[in-house]
Enzyme design. Structure first.
Site, PDB file in Angstrom:
ATOM      1  N   LYS A 155       0.847  -1.188   0.000  1.00 46.36           N
ATOM      2  CA  LYS A 155       0.000   0.000   0.000  1.00 46.36           C
ATOM      3  C   LYS A 155       0.879   1.234   0.000  1.00 46.36           C
ATOM      4  O   LYS A 155       1.529   1.556   0.990  1.00 46.36           O
ATOM      5  CB  LYS A 155      -0.935   0.045   1.211  1.00 46.36           C
ATOM      6  CG  LYS A 155      -2.020   1.089   0.970  1.00 46.36           C
ATOM      7  CD  LYS A 155      -2.622   1.696   2.204  1.00 46.36           C
ATOM      8  CE  LYS A 155      -1.790   2.746   2.870  1.00 46.36           C
ATOM      9  NZ  LYS A 155      -1.620   4.002   2.105  1.00 46.36           N
ATOM     10  N   GLY A 178       7.064   4.643   8.413  1.00 40.28           N
ATOM     11  CA  GLY A 178       6.225   5.819   8.619  1.00 40.28           C
ATOM     12  C   GLY A 178       6.389   6.362  10.023  1.00 40.28           C
ATOM     13  O   GLY A 178       7.453   6.201  10.633  1.00 40.28           O
ATOM     14  N   SER A 179       5.342   6.993  10.533  1.00 42.08           N
ATOM     15  CA  SER A 179       5.441   7.664  11.835  1.00 42.08           C
ATOM     16  C   SER A 179       5.344   6.670  12.989  1.00 42.08           C
ATOM     17  O   SER A 179       4.761   5.600  12.847  1.00 42.08           O
ATOM     18  CB  SER A 179       4.325   8.695  11.958  1.00 42.08           C
ATOM     19  OG  SER A 179       3.072   8.043  11.993  1.00 42.08           O
ATOM     20  N   GLY A 188       2.975   3.449  13.593  1.00 41.66           N
ATOM     21  CA  GLY A 188       3.669   2.211  13.965  1.00 41.66           C
ATOM     22  C   GLY A 188       3.013   1.539  15.161  1.00 41.66           C
ATOM     23  O   GLY A 188       2.836   0.320  15.201  1.00 41.66           O
ATOM     24  N   GLU A 238      10.102   0.770  10.556  1.00 44.70           N
ATOM     25  CA  GLU A 238      11.139   1.775  10.373  1.00 44.70           C
ATOM     26  C   GLU A 238      10.440   3.109  10.567  1.00 44.70           C
ATOM     27  O   GLU A 238       9.667   3.536   9.710  1.00 44.70           O
ATOM     28  CB  GLU A 238      11.752   1.615   8.980  1.00 44.70           C
ATOM     29  CG  GLU A 238      13.114   2.242   8.881  1.00 44.70           C
ATOM     30  CD  GLU A 238      13.036   3.635   8.325  1.00 44.70           C
ATOM     31  OE1 GLU A 238      12.916   4.581   9.138  1.00 44.70           O
ATOM     32  OE2 GLU A 238      13.089   3.775   7.097  1.00 44.70           O
ATOM     33  N   CYS A 249      13.620  10.269   7.535  1.00 40.20           N
ATOM     34  CA  CYS A 249      13.450   9.779   8.905  1.00 40.20           C
ATOM     35  C   CYS A 249      14.709   9.949   9.742  1.00 40.20           C
ATOM     36  O   CYS A 249      14.637  10.190  10.933  1.00 40.20           O
ATOM     37  CB  CYS A 249      13.011   8.323   8.871  1.00 40.20           C
ATOM     38  SG  CYS A 249      13.975   7.355   7.706  1.00 40.20           S
ATOM     39  N   GLU A 257       9.705  15.188  16.154  1.00 36.05           N
ATOM     40  CA  GLU A 257      10.072  15.123  14.743  1.00 36.05           C
ATOM     41  C   GLU A 257       9.263  16.165  13.966  1.00 36.05           C
ATOM     42  O   GLU A 257       8.038  16.162  14.012  1.00 36.05           O
ATOM     43  CB  GLU A 257       9.788  13.723  14.191  1.00 36.05           C
ATOM     44  CG  GLU A 257      10.205  13.576  12.748  1.00 36.05           C
ATOM     45  CD  GLU A 257      10.098  12.141  12.242  1.00 36.05           C
ATOM     46  OE1 GLU A 257       9.007  11.562  12.296  1.00 36.05           O
ATOM     47  OE2 GLU A 257      11.116  11.599  11.774  1.00 36.05           O
TER      48      GLU A 257
HETATM   49  P1  NAI Z   1       1.963   7.911   8.504  1.00 40.91           P
HETATM   50  O1  NAI Z   1       2.849   7.058   9.342  1.00 40.91           O
HETATM   51  O2  NAI Z   1       0.584   8.150   9.011  1.00 40.91           O
HETATM   52  O3  NAI Z   1       1.845   7.290   7.031  1.00 40.91           O
HETATM   53  C1  NAI Z   1       2.751   6.342   6.498  1.00 40.91           C
HETATM   54  C2  NAI Z   1       1.963   5.241   5.794  1.00 40.91           C
HETATM   55  O4  NAI Z   1       1.115   4.593   6.746  1.00 40.91           O
HETATM   56  C3  NAI Z   1       1.039   5.730   4.679  1.00 40.91           C
HETATM   57  O5  NAI Z   1       1.012   4.763   3.642  1.00 40.91           O
HETATM   58  C4  NAI Z   1      -0.305   5.779   5.373  1.00 40.91           C
HETATM   59  O6  NAI Z   1      -1.388   5.657   4.482  1.00 40.91           O
HETATM   60  C5  NAI Z   1      -0.224   4.579   6.275  1.00 40.91           C
HETATM   61  N1  NAI Z   1      -1.128   4.607   7.430  1.00 40.91           N
HETATM   62  C6  NAI Z   1      -1.608   5.686   8.085  1.00 40.91           C
HETATM   63  N2  NAI Z   1      -2.421   5.305   9.092  1.00 40.91           N
HETATM   64  C7  NAI Z   1      -2.474   3.953   9.072  1.00 40.91           C
HETATM   65  C8  NAI Z   1      -3.127   2.957   9.869  1.00 40.91           C
HETATM   66  N3  NAI Z   1      -3.913   3.296  10.888  1.00 40.91           N
HETATM   67  N4  NAI Z   1      -2.914   1.666   9.578  1.00 40.91           N
HETATM   68  C9  NAI Z   1      -2.095   1.301   8.566  1.00 40.91           C
HETATM   69  N5  NAI Z   1      -1.466   2.189   7.779  1.00 40.91           N
HETATM   70  C10 NAI Z   1      -1.628   3.498   8.026  1.00 40.91           C
HETATM   71  O7  NAI Z   1       2.725   9.282   8.270  1.00 40.91           O
HETATM   72  P2  NAI Z   1       2.208  10.641   7.569  1.00 40.91           P
HETATM   73  O8  NAI Z   1       0.846  10.979   8.054  1.00 40.91           O
HETATM   74  O9  NAI Z   1       2.420  10.545   6.116  1.00 40.91           O
HETATM   75  O10 NAI Z   1       3.245  11.686   8.165  1.00 40.91           O
HETATM   76  C11 NAI Z   1       3.156  12.112   9.506  1.00 40.91           C
HETATM   77  C12 NAI Z   1       4.504  12.230  10.138  1.00 40.91           C
HETATM   78  O11 NAI Z   1       5.095  10.948  10.204  1.00 40.91           O
HETATM   79  C13 NAI Z   1       5.519  13.069   9.397  1.00 40.91           C
HETATM   80  O12 NAI Z   1       5.398  14.426   9.700  1.00 40.91           O
HETATM   81  C14 NAI Z   1       6.794  12.487   9.905  1.00 40.91           C
HETATM   82  O13 NAI Z   1       7.110  13.042  11.156  1.00 40.91           O
HETATM   83  C15 NAI Z   1       6.494  11.021  10.085  1.00 40.91           C
HETATM   84  N6  NAI Z   1       6.925  10.206   8.926  1.00 40.91           N
HETATM   85  C16 NAI Z   1       8.034   9.418   9.020  1.00 40.91           C
HETATM   86  C17 NAI Z   1       8.477   8.716   7.915  1.00 40.91           C
HETATM   87  C18 NAI Z   1       9.692   7.855   7.945  1.00 40.91           C
HETATM   88  O14 NAI Z   1      10.336   7.683   6.914  1.00 40.91           O
HETATM   89  N7  NAI Z   1      10.028   7.226   9.051  1.00 40.91           N
HETATM   90  C19 NAI Z   1       7.801   8.796   6.625  1.00 40.91           C
HETATM   91  C20 NAI Z   1       6.603   9.582   6.643  1.00 40.91           C
HETATM   92  C21 NAI Z   1       6.212  10.267   7.757  1.00 40.91           C
END
Ligand code: NAI
Ligand code: MG
Length: 497
Positions: A190, A243-244, A248, A265, A299, A400
């Site tokens: 996804k 992701g966040s 996680g 991660e 990240c 972050e």
């Molecule tokens: P997010 O962690 O919500 O999104 C990342 C992925 O998870 C996307 O594909 C999203 O659709 C999916 N996702 C969201 N909620 C979910 C759930 N309940 N169950 C399963 N999958 C889910 O991060 P977002 O909203 O894009 O960004 C928010 C903050 O997260 C950023 O400001 C940053 O601080 C951090 N982040 C960290 C990343 C990294 O590389 N470690 C990458 C993106 C964001």
């Protein structure tokens, strides 16, 4: 139409047709018929409408992945999986500029950066191709009486749910699909709702390479619907998430239903420590790009910049001047060094922290405000920002931000900076700049983080593991450890007497 809009319009993947999802080798609309828009964050222009998957589509994709896993794919020999990965690498190489431009258009990163990912993207696919023929069990001497032999088999974990963010769609997709193909797993991926296009294009290339139906499925959609359904699905054996940390934590909860394996991660608030004895001419751009690269949307960005007090004012000012010298603009422009943030939401988050920093008493040396001049008003641009006079307890030193924002903090001695660098709930990256080898060794051991970069920042290689300590997650990507994350160990006993 200016040059850049023409580039977007000319992109071969952006043909005006709605983009479908790949399930079982077929390009399908969402079961609900719904679609969503994906836009270019530099211009606000809509790039494509994309099928919006939800729980029903995830169900279909997981069923296809299960059939493929137990079916023809399970008969593929390591050599055949290796050949597939090498074929995919050749196709990615042939289409590399197109893939790089798709990343740039969909999430904003400068084209110099996305094109610069070439070696890494191809290197990963070729590394996993090597790993496909390097999966080893062990013959283990046991102490039982009589003739009884024991050995281990390494077997693919099964159906993998991969959930990725938007900050580097091409490499993030390869990072999940590569080890799955190497080990014989199948995948339901996804992509992030902010930037789904490159994963879909890569899925086309997987088909062209001959990846059998159902082995790689891509279901775009939102986190709360498609992502949550994938994380909770009872027939998924493992979730690989990037992701966040907040999402996680939800993934772990959702995994409890069938106790699936999880690798995470997550984010960071990584320390980057500059000693007065360092090569400062290298440390200034090094510490700057440790945060300004990809507009800080990395990240492991080195966002807590600890600077030895005697050079603190001078060094912080030099990093700010370096930030000011970088060219901010549309990522499709080859001259651009810092592109837009990915979305309006990310812009709000980052500008929110800029306001918080000022309220907390930090002193902006550069940047600090959104850019809205001319064409920039249509996009989500924040310039490289350096805050001085930051104290450890400030929110801009703890949370972050995921934007091009450095929090510069003075320190006096090595023991003190070790304690303060580790005073964070995260532990992903870390950097230090010194010519003193004993300081380098001491910090490399003392920092609680998955990577330590000494006199460099953000070096990555397919053979070198990457991942987190503490709330930056668990599991490793790249390296042999990554492949192990996709394997089960089975012990086999044979009585021979
Ligand atoms: P997010 O962690 O919500 O999104 C990342 C992925 O998870 C996307 O594909 C999203 O659709 C999916 N996702 C969201 N909620 C979910 C759930 N309940 N169950 C399963 N999958 C889910 O991060 P977002 O909203 O894009 O960004 C928010 C903050 O997260 C950023 O400001 C940053 O601080 C951090 N982040 C960290 C990343 C990294 O590389 N470690 C990458 C993106 C964001
Ligand atoms: Mg987009």
């Amino acid at each position: 139409m200016n040059e850049i809009t023409r580039t977007a319009a000319r992109h071969p993947f952006l043909d005006g047709k709605p983009k479908r999802m790949l399930i079982d080798g077929k390009w399908l609309e969402a079961a609900s018929g719904k679609t969503f828009e994906t836009t270019n964050p530099a211009t606000g222009e809509v790039l494509a409408r994309v099928a919006e998957g939800d729980a029903e589509d995830i169900d279909r994709a997981v069923a296809a992945a299960r059939r493929a896993f137990t079916g023809p794919w399970s008969k593929f020999k390591p050599f055949e999986r290796q050949a597939l990965l090498l074929k995919l690498a050749a196709l990615v190489e042939a289409h590399f500029d197109e893939l790089a431009m798709l990343d740039t258009l969909d999430m904003g990163a400068p084209i110099s950066r996305t094109r610069g990912n070439r070696l890494r993207a191809l290197g990963m696919l070729r590394y996993y191709a090597g790993q496909a023929v390097s999966i080893l069990g062990e013959t283990i001497e046991n102490s039982l009486p009589g003739e009884i032999m024991s050995f281990t088999l390494k077997e693919p974990v099964g159906v993998v749910g991969a959930i990725i963010p938007w900050n580097g769609p091409l490499t993030a997709t390869i990072w999940k699909i590569g080890p799955a193909l190497a080990t014989g797993c199948t995948v339901v991926l996804k992509p992030a709702e902010e930037a789904p296009l490159t994963s879909l294009r890569l899925a086309e290339l997987c088909q062209e390479a001959g990846v059998p139906p159902g082995v790689v499925n891509v279901v775009p959609g939102f986190g709360e619907t498609a992502g949550a359904a994938l994380a909770a699905h009872r027939d998924v054996d493992k979730v690989a998430f990037t992701g966040s940390h907040l999402t996680g934590q939800k993934i772990i909860q959702a995994s409890a239903g069938n106790l699936k394996r999880v690798s995470l991660e997550l984010g960071g608030k990584s320390p980057d420590v500059v000693f007065a004895d360092a090569d400062l001419d290298a440390a200034v751009p090094g510490a700057g790009m440790a945060v300004f690269a990809n507009s800080g949307q990395i990240c492991s960005a080195g966002t807590r910049l600890f600077v030895e007090r005697k050079i603190y004012e001078e060094f912080s000012a030099r990093v700010a001047a370096y930030g000011k010298s970088l060219r901010v603009g549309d990522g499709a422009d080859p001259e651009t060094q810092v592109g837009p943030l990915v979305s309006a939401e990310q812009l709000d988050r980052v500008t929110g922290y800029l306001a918080i920093g000022r309220q907390e008493g930090a002193r902006p040396l550069s940047g600090g405000e959104r850019l809205t001049e001319g064409a920039m008003a249509k996009g989500f641009f924040v310039p490289p920002t350096v805050f001085a006079d930051v104290r450890d307890e400030m929110r801009i030193a703890q949370e972050e931000i995921f934007g091009p924002v450095i929090s510069a903090i003075p320190f006096d001695d090595i023991e003190e900076v070790i304690t303060r660098a580790n005073a964070t709930s995260f532990g992903l990256g870390s950097g230090l700049w010194t010519r003193d080898v004993s300081k380098a060794h001491k910090l490399a051991r003392a920092i609680r983080a998955g990577s330590v970069w000494i006199n460099c920042y953000q070096a990555m290689d397919p053979a070198v593991p990457f991942g987190g300590y503490k709330m930056s997650g668990y599991g490793r990507e790249s390296g042999k450890q990554h492949v192990e994350e996709y394997l089960n160990v089975k012990s086999v006993w044979i009585r021979a007497d």
